[in-house]
Design a protein around this motif. Structure first.
Motif, PDB file in Angstrom:
ATOM      1  N   GLY A  30       7.486   7.890   0.846  1.00 54.81           N
ATOM      2  CA  GLY A  30       6.631   8.723   1.681  1.00 54.81           C
ATOM      3  C   GLY A  30       6.207  10.009   0.996  1.00 54.81           C
ATOM      4  O   GLY A  30       6.608  10.308  -0.131  1.00 54.81           O
ATOM      5  N   SER A  96       5.643   5.065   5.470  1.00 50.69           N
ATOM      6  CA  SER A  96       4.769   6.213   5.737  1.00 50.69           C
ATOM      7  C   SER A  96       3.611   6.217   4.732  1.00 50.69           C
ATOM      8  O   SER A  96       2.790   5.304   4.731  1.00 50.69           O
ATOM      9  CB  SER A  96       5.589   7.503   5.702  1.00 50.69           C
ATOM     10  N   ASP A 120       7.130   2.502   9.417  1.00 52.04           N
ATOM     11  CA  ASP A 120       6.887   3.856   9.931  1.00 52.04           C
ATOM     12  C   ASP A 120       5.575   4.413   9.377  1.00 52.04           C
ATOM     13  O   ASP A 120       5.533   5.500   8.795  1.00 52.04           O
ATOM     14  CB  ASP A 120       8.059   4.770   9.578  1.00 52.04           C
ATOM     15  N   THR A 121       4.506   3.651   9.599  1.00 57.64           N
ATOM     16  CA  THR A 121       3.208   4.007   9.029  1.00 57.64           C
ATOM     17  C   THR A 121       2.100   3.658  10.003  1.00 57.64           C
ATOM     18  O   THR A 121       2.346   3.440  11.196  1.00 57.64           O
ATOM     19  CB  THR A 121       3.038   3.333   7.646  1.00 57.64           C
ATOM     20  N   ASP A 209      11.049   7.437  16.107  1.00 53.76           N
ATOM     21  CA  ASP A 209      10.107   8.077  15.178  1.00 53.76           C
ATOM     22  C   ASP A 209       9.081   8.879  15.971  1.00 53.76           C
ATOM     23  O   ASP A 209       8.304   8.312  16.749  1.00 53.76           O
ATOM     24  CB  ASP A 209       9.399   7.004  14.338  1.00 53.76           C
ATOM     25  N   THR A 212       5.367   9.158  13.197  1.00 52.71           N
ATOM     26  CA  THR A 212       4.464   8.001  13.345  1.00 52.71           C
ATOM     27  C   THR A 212       5.067   7.119  14.438  1.00 52.71           C
ATOM     28  O   THR A 212       5.773   6.159  14.128  1.00 52.71           O
ATOM     29  CB  THR A 212       4.311   7.234  12.023  1.00 52.71           C
ATOM     30  N   HIS A 237      11.887   8.628  11.548  1.00 49.68           N
ATOM     31  CA  HIS A 237      10.790   8.326  10.625  1.00 49.68           C
ATOM     32  C   HIS A 237      11.277   7.710   9.320  1.00 49.68           C
ATOM     33  O   HIS A 237      10.490   7.060   8.626  1.00 49.68           O
ATOM     34  CB  HIS A 237      10.011   9.605  10.335  1.00 49.68           C
TER      35      HIS A 237
END
Length: 256
Positions: A30, A96, A120-121, A209, A212, A237
């Protein structure tokens, strides 16, 4: 740490584990991190296959990124580094910003992607512009930013060792590299690119999270034909660090 030359004319850092004939897995970090965030995954997946985590240009052990570097440049750097390391095709796992770069890699050369794991994106963040502007406000003291943001990044109560690791890693980032990374992730709108993905895809998100949120992962999975969605309970996250056993199990089942 080893480095590898890219087609952009500079070298990027990487770390790897494992080997054998199984399809390799590539890990992408990330915006507030570097390749070291993937140590639980390299240890786990290195038992069964070649597993590699890369730095982006400007991050970790890489050469500085030229002004104007974009998310597509990150994608090209990773793809050319893979080629230099004799990795023709791999499972691509990005968290991410890493997920944003993974989507850009697929858009560039889809046949190099055996599968996609997007953690987590998002394809587009509805608050991306505001987050980008807030993240670049002030002097960009990464150590101070790390202390201010760590408890938002991690589900609470956070493991003290994980918390310390996140702060130390973010504090090492060069401010110029962070500016480039922040633009690459928060201003991304890759909805068309995501909708064009035709390889097996897993979308993963920590259910705690707040950077995101799961709704963005749901929206991303809905864009990608046949994508699977998995939530990791109790993770924020940085799901791969916060709940490594659960994260590794979900990825392993998907790859199998």
């Amino acid at each position: 740490m080893p480095r590898v030359a890219t087609s952009m004319g500079h070298e990027i850092g990487y770390v790897e584990a494992g080997g054998g004939d199984a399809t390799p897995i590539v890990f992408l970090h990330g915006v507030g991190s570097d390749k070291s965030v993937w140590h639980p995954q390299l240890t786990h997946f290195g038992r069964t296959r070649r597993s590699i985590a890369f730095d982006y240009p400007g991050y970790g052990d890489s050469d500085p990124a030229p002004e104007g570097t974009t998310r597509d440049d990150y994608a090209e750097a990773i793809l050319s580094a893979m080629a230099a390391l004799d990795i023709d095709r791999a499972h691509i796992c990005g968290l991410s910003l890493g997920g944003v770069v993974a989507i850009a890699m697929h858009d560039s050369v889809p046949q190099r992607c055996a599968s996609m794991i997007l953690a987590d994106t998002f394809a587009v963040h509805p608050e991306g512009r505001a987050i980008y502007e807030r993240s670049l406000a002030g002097s960009l003291d990464l150590a101070a930013m790390a202390q201010a943001r760590v408890d938002v990044l991690l589900a609470q109560p956070a493991d003290p060792q994980v918390r310390r690791e996140v702060v130390e890693t973010m504090s090492r980032i060069d401010p110029a590299a962070y500016r480039i990374g922040a633009e690459a992730v928060w201003l991304a709108d890759q909805r068309d690119r995501a909708a064009a993905i035709r390889v097996p895809t897993l979308v993963v998100c920590g259910d705690k999270d707040v950077i995101t949120p799961p709704a963005l992962s749901d929206a991303l999975a809905d864009l990608i034909p046949g994508a699977r969605m998995a939530l990791i309970a109790g993770a924020g996250h940085l799901a791969n660090l916060e709940k490594p056993d659960e994260f590794n199990a979900i990825l392993g089942q998907f790859i199998d």
